[in-house]
Design a protein around this motif. Structure first.
Motif, mmCIF file in Angstrom:
data_model
loop_
_atom_site.group_PDB
_atom_site.id
_atom_site.type_symbol
_atom_site.label_atom_id
_atom_site.label_comp_id
_atom_site.label_asym_id
_atom_site.label_seq_id
_atom_site.Cartn_x
_atom_site.Cartn_y
_atom_site.Cartn_z
ATOM 1 N N ARG A 61 0.848 -1.191 0.000
ATOM 2 C CA ARG A 61 0.000 0.000 0.000
ATOM 3 C C ARG A 61 0.884 1.241 0.000
ATOM 4 N NH1 ARG A 61 -5.373 -0.679 0.597
ATOM 5 N NH2 ARG A 61 -6.062 -2.754 1.289
ATOM 6 N N GLU A 77 -8.181 2.392 -4.422
ATOM 7 C CA GLU A 77 -9.384 1.851 -3.791
ATOM 8 C C GLU A 77 -10.316 2.960 -3.296
ATOM 9 O OE1 GLU A 77 -9.458 -1.737 -1.390
ATOM 10 O OE2 GLU A 77 -7.282 -1.535 -1.244
ATOM 11 N N THR A 78 -11.591 2.635 -3.302
ATOM 12 C CA THR A 78 -12.595 3.502 -2.670
ATOM 13 C C THR A 78 -12.460 3.389 -1.152
ATOM 14 O OG1 THR A 78 -14.118 3.196 -4.507
ATOM 15 C CG2 THR A 78 -15.073 3.913 -2.413
ATOM 16 N N PRO A 147 -9.976 1.333 3.520
ATOM 17 C CA PRO A 147 -10.148 0.972 2.113
ATOM 18 C C PRO A 147 -11.213 -0.114 1.971
ATOM 19 C CG PRO A 147 -7.812 1.076 2.681
ATOM 20 C CD PRO A 147 -8.569 1.180 3.964
ATOM 21 N N GLN A 148 -11.946 -0.073 0.875
ATOM 22 C CA GLN A 148 -13.074 -0.978 0.705
ATOM 23 C C GLN A 148 -12.678 -2.450 0.779
ATOM 24 O OE1 GLN A 148 -15.938 0.105 -2.342
ATOM 25 N NE2 GLN A 148 -16.234 -2.042 -2.913
ATOM 26 N N SER A 149 -11.501 -2.805 0.286
ATOM 27 C CA SER A 149 -11.086 -4.210 0.314
ATOM 28 C C SER A 149 -10.955 -4.721 1.750
ATOM 29 C CB SER A 149 -9.761 -4.394 -0.428
ATOM 30 O OG SER A 149 -8.703 -3.733 0.236
ATOM 31 N N GLU A 169 -7.575 8.264 -0.337
ATOM 32 C CA GLU A 169 -7.710 6.939 -0.927
ATOM 33 C C GLU A 169 -6.419 6.144 -0.769
ATOM 34 O OE1 GLU A 169 -10.849 7.720 -4.552
ATOM 35 O OE2 GLU A 169 -8.776 8.386 -4.830
#
Length: 252
Positions: A61, A77-78, A147-149, A169
């Motif tokens: 990341r 990522e969102t 992060p969405q993940s 983000e």
């Protein structure tokens, strides 16, 4: 194989939230003789694992210190807020950081979002990990922005999440030690970038011998030509001997 020879292998580190399944499958199809080992690491320790030789490459990341590491950004990522299903946020499609101003927003120690100013009210203590923070959200202690993940990774039936439109983000990148850009690292870079096996930097395929073309006048062609036309092929302008056509001469 002699005792000094070592079979090639490839070690791939990956941080929570990254799913390397697709790339591993392509690797196994293209290089079945080179085993790929997956090494799960935290976002914080991933750069040190690469520098220490614990992995040949890794999904990390950003941001990271790129002093001696190469990195190819792959996707962004969102960012979402994780809330209990009965929270007011669950009734809307998306929120802003300002919408969370009155809520306690947890900030785990392993958070990788580059906040200039944290949203919401601070908790009394920082959770050690995102997993710990998820448990606190389920207990009604506060909310969590991730992060969405990671929200999907730690999914629970009693929790849901919504996008936070103005939050920082998280970007995922493929990284490796700059002075260890081996052929296998190049192979994996090509796979991640979508290069085909026949691309210029992909793995070469053996050249296939070209089929010989029959020579002109080859007797093997004569029966085929005879079969298709019913007679031998004519040369020139139609005269079997290739001579010129004209009117017959008068005899004196």
């Amino acid at each position: 194989m002699t005792g000094s020879e070592v079979s090639p292998s490839f070690r791939l580190a990956y941080v929570p939230g990254v799913t390397p399944t697709k790339w591993v499958r392509i690797w196994n199809e293209r290089l079945p003789d080179v085993p790929l080992t997956l090494i799960p690491v935290s976002a914080a320790e991933a750069p040190d694992v690469l520098r220490g030789g614990g992995a040949d490459a890794g999904f990390v990341r950003l941001p990271i210190d790129r002093t001696d590491l190469s990195a190819i950004p792959l996707y962004t990522e969102t960012t979402v807020v994780v809330v209990p299903k009965d929270h007011l946020v669950a009734a809307v499609d998306e929120v802003s950081a300002e919408d969370l101003a009155d809520d306690v927003v947890l900030h785990p120690v392993d958070d990788t979002l580059a906040w200039e100013r944290l949203p919401g009210q601070p908790a009394d203590e920082r959770p050690a990990t995102t997993a710990d923070a998820i448990e606190l959200v389920a207990a009604g202690v506060g909310l969590l922005v991730v992060p969405q993940s990671l929200a999907r990774l730690h999914h629970r039936r009693d929790l849901t999440y919504r996008p936070v439109v103005d939050a920082p983000e998280s970007r995922i990148a493929l990284s490796w030690l700059e002075d260890r850009t081996t052929d296998l690292v190049e192979e994996f870079i090509g796979i991640v970038r979508g290069r085909t096996v026949n691309s210029s930097r992909g793995r070469p395929t053996p050249a296939q011998p070209k089929a010989k073309r029959p020579a002109t006048g080859d007797p093997q062609r004569t029966p085929a030509a005879r079969k298709s036309t019913g007679k031998y092929p004519r040369s020139g302008s139609g005269n079997p001997k290739g001579g010129k056509r004209g009117k017959p001469r008068r005899r004196p």
